[in-house]
Scaffold this motif. Structure first.
Motif, mmCIF file in Angstrom:
data_model
loop_
_atom_site.group_PDB
_atom_site.id
_atom_site.type_symbol
_atom_site.label_atom_id
_atom_site.label_comp_id
_atom_site.label_asym_id
_atom_site.label_seq_id
_atom_site.Cartn_x
_atom_site.Cartn_y
_atom_site.Cartn_z
ATOM 1 N N LYS A 260 0.770 -1.229 -0.229
ATOM 2 C CA LYS A 260 -0.216 0.152 0.011
ATOM 3 C C LYS A 260 0.896 1.286 0.052
ATOM 4 O O LYS A 260 0.477 2.162 -0.668
ATOM 5 C CB LYS A 260 -0.937 -0.018 1.184
ATOM 6 C CG LYS A 260 -1.909 -1.280 1.109
ATOM 7 C CD LYS A 260 -3.008 -0.903 2.371
ATOM 8 C CE LYS A 260 -3.827 -2.368 2.479
ATOM 9 N NZ LYS A 260 -4.875 -2.509 1.460
ATOM 10 N N LEU A 261 2.023 1.011 0.716
ATOM 11 C CA LEU A 261 2.800 2.456 0.762
ATOM 12 C C LEU A 261 3.583 2.517 -0.659
ATOM 13 O O LEU A 261 3.535 3.477 -1.233
ATOM 14 C CB LEU A 261 3.963 2.146 1.767
ATOM 15 C CG LEU A 261 3.635 2.120 3.270
ATOM 16 C CD1 LEU A 261 4.686 1.655 4.273
ATOM 17 C CD2 LEU A 261 3.215 3.484 3.616
ATOM 18 N N ALA A 262 3.892 1.466 -1.253
ATOM 19 C CA ALA A 262 4.363 1.443 -2.478
ATOM 20 C C ALA A 262 3.363 2.136 -3.668
ATOM 21 O O ALA A 262 3.726 2.784 -4.590
ATOM 22 C CB ALA A 262 4.987 0.174 -2.996
ATOM 23 N N ARG A 263 2.170 1.879 -3.349
ATOM 24 C CA ARG A 263 1.000 2.270 -4.363
ATOM 25 C C ARG A 263 0.902 3.880 -4.007
ATOM 26 O O ARG A 263 0.700 4.577 -4.915
ATOM 27 C CB ARG A 263 -0.043 1.629 -4.222
ATOM 28 C CG ARG A 263 -1.122 1.976 -5.105
ATOM 29 C CD ARG A 263 -2.372 1.037 -4.876
ATOM 30 N NE ARG A 263 -3.525 1.640 -5.642
ATOM 31 C CZ ARG A 263 -4.782 1.039 -5.714
ATOM 32 N NH1 ARG A 263 -5.143 -0.134 -4.975
ATOM 33 N NH2 ARG A 263 -5.736 1.627 -6.405
ATOM 34 N N LEU A 264 1.050 4.364 -2.780
ATOM 35 C CA LEU A 264 0.993 5.749 -2.583
ATOM 36 C C LEU A 264 1.884 6.693 -2.839
ATOM 37 O O LEU A 264 1.841 7.876 -3.013
ATOM 38 C CB LEU A 264 0.534 5.832 -0.886
ATOM 39 C CG LEU A 264 -0.899 5.855 -0.472
ATOM 40 C CD1 LEU A 264 -0.791 5.869 1.049
ATOM 41 C CD2 LEU A 264 -1.789 6.867 -1.123
ATOM 42 N N GLN A 265 3.131 5.993 -2.718
ATOM 43 C CA GLN A 265 4.072 7.077 -2.868
ATOM 44 C C GLN A 265 4.418 7.601 -4.508
ATOM 45 O O GLN A 265 4.073 6.907 -5.172
ATOM 46 C CB GLN A 265 5.588 6.260 -2.457
ATOM 47 C CG GLN A 265 6.284 5.091 -3.537
ATOM 48 C CD GLN A 265 7.717 5.145 -3.501
ATOM 49 O OE1 GLN A 265 8.249 5.871 -2.695
ATOM 50 N NE2 GLN A 265 8.211 3.782 -3.868
ATOM 51 N N TRP A 266 4.646 8.919 -4.457
ATOM 52 C CA TRP A 266 5.038 9.491 -5.594
ATOM 53 C C TRP A 266 6.014 8.991 -6.294
ATOM 54 O O TRP A 266 7.226 8.487 -5.994
ATOM 55 C CB TRP A 266 5.279 10.963 -5.371
ATOM 56 C CG TRP A 266 5.497 11.602 -6.663
ATOM 57 C CD1 TRP A 266 4.760 12.199 -7.661
ATOM 58 C CD2 TRP A 266 7.016 11.917 -7.061
ATOM 59 N NE1 TRP A 266 5.423 12.779 -8.594
ATOM 60 C CE2 TRP A 266 6.834 12.651 -8.306
ATOM 61 C CE3 TRP A 266 8.165 11.760 -6.453
ATOM 62 C CZ2 TRP A 266 7.910 13.087 -8.943
ATOM 63 C CZ3 TRP A 266 9.122 12.271 -7.098
ATOM 64 C CH2 TRP A 266 9.118 12.985 -8.240
#
Length: 294
Positions: A260-266
């Motif tokens: 989820k973090l990987a998906r959110l990061q710019w």
């Protein structure tokens, strides 16, 4: 229109986290009110009440502690209405200083995990962008360090990535920071001002980043709470291959929240020395006191 960059920190108490992380989420001003309303509904759905009623807030260290995972695993997943009733009873007993029952512990643990999961889905659905810089816990300033009045290398990299994002959007960004210890806040703001006014690169980046942060209470600002959850998960569960295998992590956080973090990061283009390169919003800096141009 513009973006609001909600900043918090994780691990700066130097206790037991593997990293010190600063950063947060960027939300477009046009989506902020919808985000706040969604957060309120999320709290009601998870706990059956608003946490502010109990002088609590949704922080990563509270929602995703080892205890919360253990409590949640004590029993079968509870249906929404039953979970909410028992979780609210857990909170009520906390106010009355009474010991909760085992089912209430279970429900509250599951509610905390549902809140964290829902927070990520809410950020994704509102097209939030995640930016953060991390350094190893306990990294100390070397003797004789001369640039104490300027931002550290990791902080420069953080704002560099925010700048790349805003430039691509052709929109300005306002910095919103969680209040902490006032003396430390003043020092950080002073270093920001030095960077954005006394260096050529900083002056250029102030075209899109407004280097005059607004300070808020995280208890009253749910987007800062969302940022806190992200940073806590970075601290314990974001482990790209490039970061190596030496950092301690918690498998339950890495497994569920790492993607989820990987998906959110710019992710986007950066440039330096007339070279364009692909870059991402989360960066690990092993030597924050080195040359910020490297």
């Amino acid at each position: 229109m513009s973006w609001l960059f909600f900043i918090d920190e994780s691990g700066h108490d130097h206790k037991n986290t593997p990293l010190e992380v600063r950063g947060g989420i960027a939300l477009h001003t046009g989506k902020l009110w919808s985000f706040v309303q969604g957060w309120q509904r999320l709290e009601e759905d998870a706990f059956g009440t608003r946490l502010a009623v109990y002088q609590k807030e949704a922080k990563g260290a509270k929602l995703l502690s080892g205890d919360r995972f253990n409590w949640a695993a004590q029993g079968e997943p509870l249906i929404g209405q039953e979970r909410r009733k028992l979780a609210r009873a857990f909170l009520d007993k906390g106010v009355r200083r009474q010991p909760p029952t085992r089912p209430e512990f279970t429900a509250y643990g599951q509610a905390c995990l549902e809140m964290a999961r829902g927070a990520f889905e809410l950020m994704i659905s509102h097209e939030a962008r995640l930016f953060a810089c991390a350094i190893p816990r306990g990294t100390k300033q070397p003797n004789g360090f001369k640039h104490v009045d300027y931002l550290r290398k990791d902080h420069v990299f953080l704002f560099e990535r925010v700048y790349y994002f805003l430039e691509a959007q052709h929109e300005h960004g306002l910095i919103v920071m969680d209040e902490s210890e006032k003396t430390l806040d003043k020092k950080f703001v002073s270093r920001m001002e030095s960077y954005f006014t006394r260096t050529a690169t900083g002056r250029n980046r102030s075209y899109w980043i407004v280097p005059a942060p607004l300070f808020v209470s995280s208890e009253m600002t749910v987007a800062v709470q969302a940022a806190d959850i992200c940073l806590y998960c970075i601290n314990w569960g974001f482990r790209p291959v490039a970061w190596g295998k030496e950092l301690t992590s918690r498998s339950e956080i890495a497994r569920e929240f790492g993607p989820k973090l990987a998906r959110l990061q710019w992710e986007g283009d950066g440039y330096r020395d007339q070279q364009v390169f692909k870059t991402r919003g989360i960066v690990l800096v092993l030597d924050p006191y080195g040359d910020a141009s490297k």
